[in-house]
Design a protein around this motif. Structure first.
Motif, PDB file in Angstrom:
ATOM      1  N   ASP A 245      -7.173  -5.682   2.195  1.00 57.06           N
ATOM      2  CA  ASP A 245      -8.636  -5.564   2.046  1.00 57.06           C
ATOM      3  C   ASP A 245      -9.131  -4.152   2.319  1.00 57.06           C
ATOM      4  O   ASP A 245     -10.027  -3.658   1.634  1.00 57.06           O
ATOM      5  CB  ASP A 245      -9.347  -6.526   3.006  1.00 57.06           C
ATOM      6  N   ILE A 246      -8.586  -3.542   3.355  1.00 53.46           N
ATOM      7  CA  ILE A 246      -9.028  -2.197   3.742  1.00 53.46           C
ATOM      8  C   ILE A 246      -7.791  -1.347   4.002  1.00 53.46           C
ATOM      9  O   ILE A 246      -6.920  -1.737   4.777  1.00 53.46           O
ATOM     10  CB  ILE A 246      -9.893  -2.223   5.030  1.00 53.46           C
ATOM     11  N   TYR A 247      -7.735  -0.203   3.340  1.00 53.89           N
ATOM     12  CA  TYR A 247      -6.671   0.754   3.637  1.00 53.89           C
ATOM     13  C   TYR A 247      -7.310   2.010   4.216  1.00 53.89           C
ATOM     14  O   TYR A 247      -8.118   2.668   3.561  1.00 53.89           O
ATOM     15  CB  TYR A 247      -5.881   1.097   2.373  1.00 53.89           C
ATOM     16  N   LEU A 248      -6.925   2.328   5.438  1.00 56.52           N
ATOM     17  CA  LEU A 248      -7.411   3.540   6.085  1.00 56.52           C
ATOM     18  C   LEU A 248      -6.337   4.604   5.880  1.00 56.52           C
ATOM     19  O   LEU A 248      -5.283   4.569   6.536  1.00 56.52           O
ATOM     20  CB  LEU A 248      -7.637   3.232   7.578  1.00 56.52           C
ATOM     21  N   ASP A 249      -6.614   5.527   4.978  1.00 52.80           N
ATOM     22  CA  ASP A 249      -5.614   6.495   4.528  1.00 52.80           C
ATOM     23  C   ASP A 249      -5.810   7.830   5.211  1.00 52.80           C
ATOM     24  O   ASP A 249      -6.891   8.421   5.134  1.00 52.80           O
ATOM     25  CB  ASP A 249      -5.756   6.672   3.008  1.00 52.80           C
ATOM     26  N   SER A 250      -4.765   8.314   5.858  1.00 53.72           N
ATOM     27  CA  SER A 250      -4.792   9.675   6.391  1.00 53.72           C
ATOM     28  C   SER A 250      -3.706  10.534   5.786  1.00 53.72           C
ATOM     29  O   SER A 250      -3.534  11.675   6.198  1.00 53.72           O
ATOM     30  CB  SER A 250      -4.622   9.651   7.916  1.00 53.72           C
ATOM     31  N   VAL A 251      -2.946   9.980   4.828  1.00 55.57           N
ATOM     32  CA  VAL A 251      -1.793  10.731   4.328  1.00 55.57           C
ATOM     33  C   VAL A 251      -1.844  11.042   2.838  1.00 55.57           C
ATOM     34  O   VAL A 251      -1.308  12.060   2.397  1.00 55.57           O
ATOM     35  CB  VAL A 251      -0.463  10.021   4.673  1.00 55.57           C
ATOM     36  N   GLY A 252      -2.464  10.190   2.046  1.00 54.53           N
ATOM     37  CA  GLY A 252      -2.502  10.431   0.600  1.00 54.53           C
ATOM     38  C   GLY A 252      -1.133  10.256  -0.043  1.00 54.53           C
ATOM     39  O   GLY A 252      -0.260   9.559   0.485  1.00 54.53           O
ATOM     40  N   GLY A 253      -0.931  10.892  -1.180  1.00 55.25           N
ATOM     41  CA  GLY A 253       0.373  10.940  -1.832  1.00 55.25           C
ATOM     42  C   GLY A 253       0.930   9.580  -2.200  1.00 55.25           C
ATOM     43  O   GLY A 253       0.220   8.681  -2.649  1.00 55.25           O
ATOM     44  N   GLU A 254       2.237   9.430  -2.015  1.00 57.55           N
ATOM     45  CA  GLU A 254       2.924   8.211  -2.445  1.00 57.55           C
ATOM     46  C   GLU A 254       2.444   6.969  -1.710  1.00 57.55           C
ATOM     47  O   GLU A 254       2.451   5.865  -2.264  1.00 57.55           O
ATOM     48  CB  GLU A 254       4.430   8.367  -2.234  1.00 57.55           C
ATOM     49  N   THR A 255       2.065   7.143  -0.463  1.00 55.14           N
ATOM     50  CA  THR A 255       1.597   5.977   0.294  1.00 55.14           C
ATOM     51  C   THR A 255       0.291   5.455  -0.296  1.00 55.14           C
ATOM     52  O   THR A 255       0.094   4.242  -0.432  1.00 55.14           O
ATOM     53  CB  THR A 255       1.434   6.348   1.781  1.00 55.14           C
ATOM     54  N   LEU A 256      -0.583   6.351  -0.668  1.00 60.40           N
ATOM     55  CA  LEU A 256      -1.828   5.935  -1.328  1.00 60.40           C
ATOM     56  C   LEU A 256      -1.522   5.243  -2.660  1.00 60.40           C
ATOM     57  O   LEU A 256      -2.099   4.190  -2.974  1.00 60.40           O
ATOM     58  CB  LEU A 256      -2.726   7.159  -1.548  1.00 60.40           C
ATOM     59  N   ASP A 257      -0.610   5.804  -3.429  1.00 53.45           N
ATOM     60  CA  ASP A 257      -0.249   5.192  -4.708  1.00 53.45           C
ATOM     61  C   ASP A 257       0.279   3.766  -4.508  1.00 53.45           C
ATOM     62  O   ASP A 257      -0.061   2.841  -5.253  1.00 53.45           O
ATOM     63  CB  ASP A 257       0.818   6.046  -5.413  1.00 53.45           C
ATOM     64  N   ALA A 258       1.125   3.616  -3.490  1.00 53.46           N
ATOM     65  CA  ALA A 258       1.692   2.289  -3.220  1.00 53.46           C
ATOM     66  C   ALA A 258       0.609   1.326  -2.743  1.00 53.46           C
ATOM     67  O   ALA A 258       0.574   0.154  -3.138  1.00 53.46           O
ATOM     68  CB  ALA A 258       2.798   2.404  -2.175  1.00 53.46           C
ATOM     69  N   ALA A 259      -0.288   1.805  -1.921  1.00 53.69           N
ATOM     70  CA  ALA A 259      -1.347   0.925  -1.407  1.00 53.69           C
ATOM     71  C   ALA A 259      -2.273   0.466  -2.534  1.00 53.69           C
ATOM     72  O   ALA A 259      -2.731  -0.687  -2.540  1.00 53.69           O
ATOM     73  CB  ALA A 259      -2.139   1.644  -0.318  1.00 53.69           C
ATOM     74  N   LEU A 260      -2.545   1.358  -3.505  1.00 53.15           N
ATOM     75  CA  LEU A 260      -3.425   0.972  -4.618  1.00 53.15           C
ATOM     76  C   LEU A 260      -2.873  -0.238  -5.368  1.00 53.15           C
ATOM     77  O   LEU A 260      -3.626  -1.053  -5.899  1.00 53.15           O
ATOM     78  CB  LEU A 260      -3.613   2.155  -5.581  1.00 53.15           C
ATOM     79  N   LEU A 261      -1.547  -0.352  -5.408  1.00 51.69           N
ATOM     80  CA  LEU A 261      -0.928  -1.521  -6.065  1.00 51.69           C
ATOM     81  C   LEU A 261      -1.170  -2.820  -5.308  1.00 51.69           C
ATOM     82  O   LEU A 261      -1.046  -3.896  -5.888  1.00 51.69           O
ATOM     83  CB  LEU A 261       0.591  -1.310  -6.173  1.00 51.69           C
TER      84      LEU A 261
END
Lengths: 363, 363
Positions: A245-261
């Motif tokens: 439901d909520i992703y608190l992102d402090s890193v961006g990059g591949e982790t953000l890409d994976a979370a978007l899925l």
């Protein structure tokens, strides 16, 4: 020694951490140097200013951007650090001398300071008094601080964590929450606020030691070491079978890409920083952003400067949680100004475990 | 012929556009075929349904996604079109026969229909009556429609344009607004709403003819042909020297990356679609997303399904603007069901000038 007078004031050594050269790529300790200087322990005549003794200095990812020289007039970021001058960031200090009516010698304060033993604050309105001296003073470089005066996103901890998660993320009980850089300064507070809000929270971090800390000390429901996962998307799928439901992102990059899925319909991605991107010449291309349309996902670029008016409320609420034991704070404390360059550089290698700070003096 | 009776009803030809095979990459007309069928001009006995004669069928980018077969159980999108069956999308029709109390023969309706001459609507609650028959009926495939019944984002025009721009973008007078795919179904309405709201609005489109249309007929302050610009970021910098407050994105990809460089602090990117991405095996990586943090930019994935409750208000408001001449509608109308496959395929090559639709019958 209160106020400026005609008497001669004591002159003492004042070591500084100055920028030796502008940085491209990962910063190294050689990009900085320790310079021996001296300081007179009073505010110079004619100035309305406050001289503080620095006690704790904060190390934060946002400092990286200021270490680069930006030639592009379009650069929308904060001013660059100046070669040969001390670095700038938040700190906690004690007032040694003041010609400003709001402060007197002995006051404990926090605010934007410089990386040296003593700092003359020429804009004393920027300093904040410490309202809860019964708590560890170092918490005012982190969980209780507030980046009142910067125009650039400072990535500071207390208000950032609170406002990004509670005000932008707007958690509901039962929400599935993912936090990256979860043992870091912002992440550890977000995770604990998520538990207070009744959420299920999973953190990612870069070592088994940090993962253990998340699960045993910081109350995360689950955690994983992203460096030992070959497929972050699969790691998230196992831990969030029903989505995030909520992703608190402090890193961006591949982790953000994976979370978007894995984001659920109507999910919220609150981006407080992209530490994985700060040292790259060519930023990572986020491929799964297109999923925000079918899944009605909002991606919020969080900048704490819009939330200053909340500070007093957040300070009281966080101080309450700390005293009740609902929020614990994990700090990575290095001793002495000489250790500051390595502490800062270590942030970008993920060497810190918890909020990184340097103690300059304890009193 | 009203209501179902025991009499024999007329049987007439009913041509259909069916999916011949699932699609990867760009769709072609060979992915579809025209199939000759027949239909009995009444609702079969025992069914509560409405038989409509299709007058106008809408061609929309969102149909592309349903032409692909999704094997992944995680696919969060709408159900795939079925090979050998007619395509599905919004249309305007006339009721031929009805066993549902809300409709009678002769009613003009719009809603989700199939790509054939006559469609038996077995969920008549999904049909909407046309409240402004004094306006061109085709507008109910576009500016006055509302994708009431889909779970997937349809990218439909009227409500999408209004809600995405007015409700999510929340324009203020004087805002700098950028619209991509600006002569398209959503873009042309957003641009005109931006002028009504007192904004400065620039559109991008893929031909000089479209650019001319934006400037001369649709009231845009400026427009450019992205295909003749070697550097979209530079093109935006020239047209937005002070930056962009709201970017209404329907294309994604490089245009989104370029716009992120020009967004002002606190700017809003409302993404209604990413047509540049629909036919790619490997989506474009958005490199400038990191700028959302320092500049406090929010990126909203817009999905109209959250705005259904606004439809009646939006229909009235838009009908008013059309009658006052404040909103004009540019349609690209193809004649006859045989032209539907090429019309749909043309969307992805940008061949349409304005809202793409197919007239099946005029009465």
């Amino acid at each position: 020694m209160e106020g400026s007078s005609d008497e001669k004031a004591e002159v003492v050594p004042n070591k500084k951490v100055v920028l030796r050269r502008h940085v491209t790529g990962f910063p190294t300790v050689e990009d900085m140097e320790i310079v021996a200087d001296t300081v007179e322990l009073r505010v110079p005549a004619g100035l309305t200013a406050v001289l503080i003794k620095n006690l704790y200095l904060s190390c934060d990812p946002w400092m990286r951007e200021r270490m680069t020289r930006h030639d592009d007039a379009d650069a929308l970021l904060a001013s660059d650090f100046v070669v040969g001058e001390a670095l700038i960031n938040f700190g906690v200090g004690k007032v040694i001398d003041s010609t400003h009516p709001k402060f007197k010698a002995g006051d404990l304060v926090w605010g934007m300071s410089t990386w040296e033993e003593y700092t003359l604050i020429t804009q004393p309105e920027s300093l904040m008094k410490i309202n809860h001296p019964e708590l560890p003073l170092s918490y005012y470089t982190g969980v209780l601080d507030d980046p009142m005066l910067v125009n650039y996103h400072p990535g500071m901890t207390g208000l950032t964590a609170y406002a990004a998660f509670m005000e932008v993320g707007r958690p509901k009980s039962g929400d599935f929450v993912f936090v990256s850089a979860a043992s870091g300064a912002v992440g550890q507070i977000v995770g604990q606020l998520a538990k207070i809000a009744g959420c299920y929270v999973v953190g990612s971090a870069g070592s088994d030691e940090k993962v253990n800390l998340l699960k045993t000390k910081l109350g995360f429901d689950d955690a994983f070491n992203y460096k030992s996962e070959t497929d972050i998307a699969a790691a998230l799928k196992r831990r969030f079978p029903d989505g995030i439901d909520i992703y608190l992102d402090s890193v961006g990059g591949e982790t953000l890409d994976a979370a978007l899925l894995r984001m659920r319909r109507g999910g919220k991605v609150v981006v407080c920083g992209m530490i994985s991107q700060y040292n790259l010449q060519e930023p990572y291309g986020v491929r799964n952003l297109y999923l925000i349309v079918p899944n009605a996902i909002n991606v919020y670029g969080f900048n704490v400067t819009g939330y200053f008016q909340m500070y007093a409320k957040v300070e009281e609420e966080m101080a309450g949680y700390i005293k009740e034991g609902k929020v614990v704070v994990v700090e990575d404390v290095k001793e002495g100004i000489e250790s500051a360059p390595a502490a800062l550089v270590g942030l970008f290698a993920g060497r810190n475990v918890g909020k990184q700070l340097v103690v300059i003096a304890r009193e």
